[in-house]
Design an enzyme around this catalytic site. Structure first.
Site, PDB file in Angstrom:
ATOM      1  N   LYS A  30       0.842  -1.195   0.000  1.00 25.36           N
ATOM      2  CA  LYS A  30       0.000   0.000   0.000  1.00 25.36           C
ATOM      3  C   LYS A  30       0.880   1.249   0.000  1.00 25.36           C
ATOM      4  O   LYS A  30       1.733   1.419   0.881  1.00 25.36           O
ATOM      5  CB  LYS A  30      -0.924   0.037   1.221  1.00 25.36           C
ATOM      6  CG  LYS A  30      -1.833   1.274   1.252  1.00 25.36           C
ATOM      7  CD  LYS A  30      -2.738   1.288   2.463  1.00 25.36           C
ATOM      8  CE  LYS A  30      -2.067   1.835   3.707  1.00 25.36           C
ATOM      9  NZ  LYS A  30      -1.853   3.320   3.625  1.00 25.36           N
ATOM     10  N   ASP A  58      -3.370   4.373  -2.128  1.00 27.08           N
ATOM     11  CA  ASP A  58      -4.362   4.800  -1.131  1.00 27.08           C
ATOM     12  C   ASP A  58      -4.380   6.324  -1.040  1.00 27.08           C
ATOM     13  O   ASP A  58      -3.772   6.913  -0.154  1.00 27.08           O
ATOM     14  CB  ASP A  58      -3.991   4.162   0.210  1.00 27.08           C
ATOM     15  CG  ASP A  58      -4.901   4.586   1.344  1.00 27.08           C
ATOM     16  OD1 ASP A  58      -6.032   5.030   1.079  1.00 27.08           O
ATOM     17  OD2 ASP A  58      -4.477   4.465   2.513  1.00 27.08           O
ATOM     18  N   LYS A  60      -7.526   8.126  -1.437  1.00 22.71           N
ATOM     19  CA  LYS A  60      -8.849   8.524  -0.937  1.00 22.71           C
ATOM     20  C   LYS A  60      -9.394   9.753  -1.668  1.00 22.71           C
ATOM     21  O   LYS A  60      -9.693  10.788  -1.062  1.00 22.71           O
ATOM     22  CB  LYS A  60      -8.811   8.776   0.564  1.00 22.71           C
ATOM     23  CG  LYS A  60      -8.347   7.585   1.402  1.00 22.71           C
ATOM     24  CD  LYS A  60      -8.373   7.911   2.881  1.00 22.71           C
ATOM     25  CE  LYS A  60      -7.901   6.751   3.733  1.00 22.71           C
ATOM     26  NZ  LYS A  60      -6.450   6.501   3.607  1.00 22.71           N
ATOM     27  N   ASP A  63     -13.831  14.754  -4.274  1.00 25.03           N
ATOM     28  CA  ASP A  63     -13.988  16.055  -4.912  1.00 25.03           C
ATOM     29  C   ASP A  63     -15.317  16.035  -5.661  1.00 25.03           C
ATOM     30  O   ASP A  63     -16.139  15.146  -5.459  1.00 25.03           O
ATOM     31  CB  ASP A  63     -12.809  16.332  -5.859  1.00 25.03           C
ATOM     32  CG  ASP A  63     -12.454  17.812  -5.929  1.00 25.03           C
ATOM     33  OD1 ASP A  63     -13.359  18.605  -6.275  1.00 25.03           O
ATOM     34  OD2 ASP A  63     -11.302  18.174  -5.647  1.00 25.03           O
ATOM     35  N   THR A 117     -11.014   4.485  10.146  1.00 25.06           N
ATOM     36  CA  THR A 117     -10.863   3.729  11.395  1.00 25.06           C
ATOM     37  C   THR A 117     -10.300   4.570  12.537  1.00 25.06           C
ATOM     38  O   THR A 117     -10.231   4.112  13.672  1.00 25.06           O
ATOM     39  CB  THR A 117      -9.973   2.488  11.174  1.00 25.06           C
ATOM     40  OG1 THR A 117      -8.738   2.884  10.560  1.00 25.06           O
ATOM     41  CG2 THR A 117     -10.668   1.465  10.295  1.00 25.06           C
ATOM     42  N   ARG A 207       2.572  -0.558  10.894  1.00 26.60           N
ATOM     43  CA  ARG A 207       3.558  -0.474  11.974  1.00 26.60           C
ATOM     44  C   ARG A 207       4.015  -1.830  12.516  1.00 26.60           C
ATOM     45  O   ARG A 207       5.201  -2.011  12.763  1.00 26.60           O
ATOM     46  CB  ARG A 207       3.007   0.368  13.125  1.00 26.60           C
ATOM     47  CG  ARG A 207       2.794   1.825  12.788  1.00 26.60           C
ATOM     48  CD  ARG A 207       2.273   2.589  14.007  1.00 26.60           C
ATOM     49  NE  ARG A 207       1.823   3.933  13.662  1.00 26.60           N
ATOM     50  CZ  ARG A 207       0.589   4.246  13.302  1.00 26.60           C
ATOM     51  NH1 ARG A 207      -0.331   3.307  13.238  1.00 26.60           N
ATOM     52  NH2 ARG A 207       0.270   5.487  13.008  1.00 26.60           N
TER      53      ARG A 207
END
Length: 226
Positions: A30, A58, A60, A63, A117, A207
């Site tokens: 990603k 990614d 997102k 608009d 999230t 992470r």
């Protein structure tokens, strides 16, 4: 279920080093907003040159409809395999994106972001004036009708989304803490067992892998369990 590793490190060289370490494993990568703004389209090429990784870009996109369609068409030309847009943009915008991309010889998978999230229930309600669950169900139905391939959502919304669409409608779930790691800035997190029980199609892990002393070992442990 597929593992998608988030390349969210502060330096491009660190991200490339991680990709080299993960070469040969059955996973996706990603590329997020920071990495793309910093390193650009060339970064996608460099990842593809390391190995034939599947890439989820990614960004997102959110608009007005025509601007979203324009942006998604450009993104699709980069050779990435999955992109995302905001379901909050609405049905007209999502359909505009899909009409544009479906005219291409080959398009990436397109997912819609439901509730980030990082939201908890109270903060989400202060913005959307609705519960997370109610809004996610509504967004899922609109997304499905708009012809997208799936949703980015919390693990805890995956089954509900599939119940109002179908089992082939993709759910990609960030906020995975596979072995009980700290939540950091995520609120609605889950472990691998919960993700499996809720039929997540893709799990995003960042992470716990890249902050580990042995990222490849952690990735292999995750792959062995999913």
């Amino acid at each position: 279920m597929k593992l998608c590793v988030a390349l969210d490190m502060a330096k491009k060289d660190d991200c490339l080093a991680l990709a080299r370490e993960l070469k040969g494993l059955d996973l996706w990568l990603k590329v997020g907003l920071r990495a793309y703004l910093r390193d650009g389209a060339k970064f996608i090429e460099e990842l593809k040159n390391i190995s034939d990784f599947k890439i989820f870009l990614d960004l997102k996109i959110y608009d007005i409809p025509n601007t979203m369609a324009d942006a998604c068409e450009v993104i699709s030309s980069l050779g990435v395999d999955m992109i995302n847009i905001h379901a909050s943009a609405g049905q007209i915008a999502m359909k505009a994106v899909m009409d544009r991309l479906n005219s291409l010889p080959k398009r990436p998978l397109v997912l819609a972001v439901s509730a980030l999230t990082s939201f908890d229930e109270s903060e989400f309600k202060s913005i959307y004036n609705s519960s997370i669950n109610q809004s996610v169900i509504n967004m899922a139905q609109i997304t499905y009708k708009s012809g997208l391939d799936g949703m980015v959502c919390s693990v805890y919304e995956s089954l509900a989304i599939k119940s109002v669409t179908n089992d082939n409608f993709i759910t990609l779930t960030p906020g995975i803490r596979p072995f009980g790691e700290e939540n950091a800035d995520q609120k609605r997190v889950a472990d691998l067992t919960t993700a499996l029980d809720n039929k997540s199609d893709f799990i995003v892990v960042g992470r716990p892998i890249y902050a580990s002393n042995n990222p490849k070992e952690i990735a292999q442990r995750i792959l062995s369990q999913i």
